[in-house]
Design a protein around this motif. Structure first.
Motif, short mmCIF file in Angstrom:
data_model
loop_
_atom_site.label_atom_id
_atom_site.label_comp_id
_atom_site.label_asym_id
_atom_site.label_seq_id
_atom_site.Cartn_x
_atom_site.Cartn_y
_atom_site.Cartn_z
N PHE A 17 0.83 -1.20 0.00
CA PHE A 17 0.00 0.00 0.00
C PHE A 17 0.87 1.25 0.00
N ALA A 20 2.14 1.77 -3.43
CA ALA A 20 1.07 2.26 -4.31
C ALA A 20 0.84 3.75 -4.10
N LEU A 32 -2.45 0.31 -11.25
CA LEU A 32 -2.56 -0.52 -10.06
C LEU A 32 -3.68 -1.51 -10.28
N TRP A 36 -6.13 -1.79 -5.13
CA TRP A 36 -5.23 -0.72 -4.71
C TRP A 36 -5.70 0.62 -5.27
#
Length: 70
Positions: A17, A20, A32, A36
């Motif tokens: 995360f 991302a 993504l 996400w």
């Protein structure tokens, strides 16, 4: 799966995360997976995020990328 060599219990999904969010915060375009994309778009960040695309939106992503470099 959690990383056992860290002093705190940081799970690999937390690190994913973080990656991302960093990608979207510093890029104009990012790809993504859908999960996400949705998580990142729910964040309240101080600056506008780059546009995020997932698998079903790759044609649109390529068009935007070509426009940026073209």
């Amino acid at each position: 799966r959690c990383l056992s060599d860290w002093s705190s219990d940081v799970c690999s999904s937390d690190l994913d995360f973080c990656h991302a969010v960093l990608a979207v915060a510093y890029a104009q375009l990012a790809t993504l997976d859908k999960q996400w994309k949705e998580r990142v778009e729910r964040l309240e960040l101080p600056r506008p995020l780059g546009t995020v695309y997932y698998r079903n939106q790759l044609a649109e992503f390529v068009e935007k990328l070509e426009a940026l470099v073209g």
